[in-house]
Scaffold this motif. Sequence first.
Motif, PDB file in Angstrom:
ATOM      1  N   GLY A  56       0.817  -1.207   0.000  1.00 42.27           N
ATOM      2  CA  GLY A  56       0.000   0.000   0.000  1.00 42.27           C
ATOM      3  C   GLY A  56       0.851   1.256   0.000  1.00 42.27           C
ATOM      4  N   PHE A  57       1.875   1.286   0.847  1.00 43.59           N
ATOM      5  CA  PHE A  57       2.760   2.456   0.888  1.00 43.59           C
ATOM      6  C   PHE A  57       3.553   2.594  -0.399  1.00 43.59           C
ATOM      7  N   SER A  58       3.985   1.486  -0.954  1.00 42.50           N
ATOM      8  CA  SER A  58       4.744   1.540  -2.207  1.00 42.50           C
ATOM      9  C   SER A  58       3.917   2.170  -3.320  1.00 42.50           C
ATOM     10  N   VAL A  59       2.668   1.744  -3.431  1.00 39.84           N
ATOM     11  CA  VAL A  59       1.793   2.276  -4.476  1.00 39.84           C
ATOM     12  C   VAL A  59       1.394   3.719  -4.156  1.00 39.84           C
ATOM     13  N   ILE A 185       7.969   2.580   1.146  1.00 39.78           N
ATOM     14  CA  ILE A 185       8.368   3.785   0.401  1.00 39.78           C
ATOM     15  C   ILE A 185       9.803   3.650  -0.079  1.00 39.78           C
ATOM     16  N   SER A 186      10.710   3.272   0.830  1.00 38.35           N
ATOM     17  CA  SER A 186      12.116   3.152   0.441  1.00 38.35           C
ATOM     18  C   SER A 186      12.329   1.983  -0.524  1.00 38.35           C
ATOM     19  N   THR A 187      11.574   0.898  -0.335  1.00 34.16           N
ATOM     20  CA  THR A 187      11.659  -0.221  -1.283  1.00 34.16           C
ATOM     21  C   THR A 187      11.296   0.249  -2.683  1.00 34.16           C
ATOM     22  N   GLY A 256       2.904  13.182   9.340  1.00 35.89           N
ATOM     23  CA  GLY A 256       2.769  14.114   8.228  1.00 35.89           C
ATOM     24  C   GLY A 256       4.124  14.523   7.685  1.00 35.89           C
ATOM     25  N   SER A 257       5.090  14.706   8.594  1.00 29.85           N
ATOM     26  CA  SER A 257       6.447  15.054   8.168  1.00 29.85           C
ATOM     27  C   SER A 257       7.104  13.892   7.439  1.00 29.85           C
ATOM     28  N   PHE A 258       6.999  12.696   8.020  1.00 31.68           N
ATOM     29  CA  PHE A 258       7.604  11.527   7.379  1.00 31.68           C
ATOM     30  C   PHE A 258       7.059  11.331   5.965  1.00 31.68           C
ATOM     31  N   LEU A 259       5.744  11.397   5.831  1.00 24.80           N
ATOM     32  CA  LEU A 259       5.127  11.170   4.525  1.00 24.80           C
ATOM     33  C   LEU A 259       5.459  12.296   3.554  1.00 24.80           C
ATOM     34  N   GLY A 260       5.359  13.540   4.029  1.00 26.25           N
ATOM     35  CA  GLY A 260       5.634  14.678   3.164  1.00 26.25           C
ATOM     36  C   GLY A 260       7.072  14.702   2.681  1.00 26.25           C
ATOM     37  N   TYR A 261       7.998  14.451   3.594  1.00 25.51           N
ATOM     38  CA  TYR A 261       9.402  14.423   3.193  1.00 25.51           C
ATOM     39  C   TYR A 261       9.696  13.247   2.269  1.00 25.51           C
ATOM     40  N   SER A 262       9.057  12.104   2.518  1.00 32.23           N
ATOM     41  CA  SER A 262       9.266  10.940   1.650  1.00 32.23           C
ATOM     42  C   SER A 262       8.832  11.234   0.223  1.00 32.23           C
ATOM     43  N   ALA A 263       7.708  11.938   0.091  1.00 33.67           N
ATOM     44  CA  ALA A 263       7.196  12.261  -1.239  1.00 33.67           C
ATOM     45  C   ALA A 263       8.031  13.338  -1.917  1.00 33.67           C
ATOM     46  N   ALA A 264       8.506  14.313  -1.142  1.00 32.00           N
ATOM     47  CA  ALA A 264       9.182  15.473  -1.727  1.00 32.00           C
ATOM     48  C   ALA A 264      10.688  15.293  -1.870  1.00 32.00           C
ATOM     49  N   LEU A 288      20.052   9.015  -3.741  1.00 29.22           N
ATOM     50  CA  LEU A 288      20.059   8.813  -2.297  1.00 29.22           C
ATOM     51  C   LEU A 288      18.679   9.009  -1.675  1.00 29.22           C
ATOM     52  N   ALA A 289      17.670   9.302  -2.507  1.00 30.69           N
ATOM     53  CA  ALA A 289      16.348   9.629  -1.967  1.00 30.69           C
ATOM     54  C   ALA A 289      15.752   8.498  -1.136  1.00 30.69           C
ATOM     55  N   PHE A 290      16.036   7.247  -1.490  1.00 33.82           N
ATOM     56  CA  PHE A 290      15.425   6.124  -0.774  1.00 33.82           C
ATOM     57  C   PHE A 290      15.934   5.997   0.651  1.00 33.82           C
ATOM     58  N   THR A 291      17.088   6.595   0.956  1.00 32.54           N
ATOM     59  CA  THR A 291      17.686   6.415   2.275  1.00 32.54           C
ATOM     60  C   THR A 291      16.856   7.070   3.375  1.00 32.54           C
ATOM     61  N   GLY A 292      16.218   8.206   3.076  1.00 36.27           N
ATOM     62  CA  GLY A 292      15.433   8.894   4.092  1.00 36.27           C
ATOM     63  C   GLY A 292      14.267   8.059   4.606  1.00 36.27           C
ATOM     64  N   PRO A 293      13.356   7.627   3.721  1.00 38.70           N
ATOM     65  CA  PRO A 293      12.252   6.775   4.181  1.00 38.70           C
ATOM     66  C   PRO A 293      12.721   5.482   4.833  1.00 38.70           C
ATOM     67  N   LEU A 294      13.857   4.933   4.369  1.00 40.81           N
ATOM     68  CA  LEU A 294      14.372   3.705   4.969  1.00 40.81           C
ATOM     69  C   LEU A 294      14.762   3.944   6.424  1.00 40.81           C
ATOM     70  N   ILE A 295      15.483   5.023   6.677  1.00 40.39           N
ATOM     71  CA  ILE A 295      15.910   5.340   8.040  1.00 40.39           C
ATOM     72  C   ILE A 295      14.695   5.604   8.933  1.00 40.39           C
TER      73      ILE A 295
END
Length: 454
Positions: A56-59, A185-187, A256-264, A288-295
Amino acid sequence: MSTTLTPTVAAAAAAPAGKGRWLTHWEPENGEFWATTGRRVARRNLVFSIFAEHLGFSVWTIWSVVVVALPPALFPYSVDQRFWLVALPNLIGALMRIPYTFAVTRFGGRTWTAISALLLLIPLAGLTFAVTAQPPYWVVLACAATAGFGGGNFASSMTNISFFYPERQKGAALGLNAAGGNIGISTMQLFVPVVIAAGLVYGGLMWVPLVLAAAVGAYLFMNNLAVARTPFRAQFATVKRPHTWVMSFLYIGTFGSFLGYSAAFPLVLKLQFPNAPTAHWGAATITLAFTGPLIGSLARPFGGWLSDRIGGARVTAACFTLMALGSYGVVTAAGNGNMGLFLASFWLLFTAAGAGNGSTYRMIPAIFAAKSSDLAVAKRESAATLGIAGAIGALGGFYLPRAISDSYTATGGISTAFTWFGVMYGVCLVVTWWCYLRRRVLISQVPSLAHASV
């Protein structure tokens, strides 16, 4: 068919689910029941819940990668239009979370997990159409909006799992469930760039067999709990509780921050540092964008685990303090063009937001347990609040990318947006202290829940 679950029929309880399988006896607070039967059943449901929520998060956030890869010659969109493509799915996902929460109590966790997984085929079809037919921008935007179906999965999954675990293990269980979803998200941000190197269309098609597997797995191996069935009127009683809205506000600051930053983050990184390090895998370029949501995803269960031990309010307050520092670091790095400080500050934001997601979601059951002497009522209202807070918190995932876009359009940079984000985290810190940590100031006039160590 209904199934009555007792310690003497533990083996039957662990068998693959059959059609219409409902468990009518569920006592996770009973030590003997939990040791002999409950733990095994709960873990099985948790595993398949995580799988479905992960997808769900990936999509939900897939457009954050697709937007960066859209060829300008074929999709001549402005920066603002691109930010809309990553922000709108977050808004729709936030709105979907409330009906998804109540769907669990109406249809059952097993049934709804299977249905909600199949609904992910809609945004995948929309993405496939958008990148192949190249329709007008408003059609592409509408296709991106359907990715919001993935956002609803989180609320229903968290509500469902909250009924399976005893209070003493809820923080860790919800943290693992959420982290397993968040890490989707990071996946996605790691593997989709590899796949779309062969064609944008494969960014959507790659998820179809996994979505079908999640639906089948939920149908065969998960359970519906009779104890979770609640009339809508009883669930909506939680909207009258002040703490429902306090926690919803705090969740804007964390999730909201986690999701917003992951998208942006992918687009912000490209705009601020076009020459940021990348890795190449064949024709694919991985940033390197995937590293943020992974952490952030990995930090979430730690936040829940720590909250079980020292209290969620303390962990939440520490997280908001760190997020304010992270915002200041981003502003400083953007002004000086310091990519190292920029990345470190974003990683701090993701870490604190992820841990804060776990701590705030642990606070909710603890708050309602402290406010109600009826454990059944407390569980019912806390489950409903998890969904409401999840929906309102997810609105931050829409606001943050839009604020960054507006800042970029007005000033040519992101500093203004992050300055205000830092102010927001300061306000969240004060609210957390006032409601859940304050022990002396005006305590006789305006009581707090500090005594309950939520």
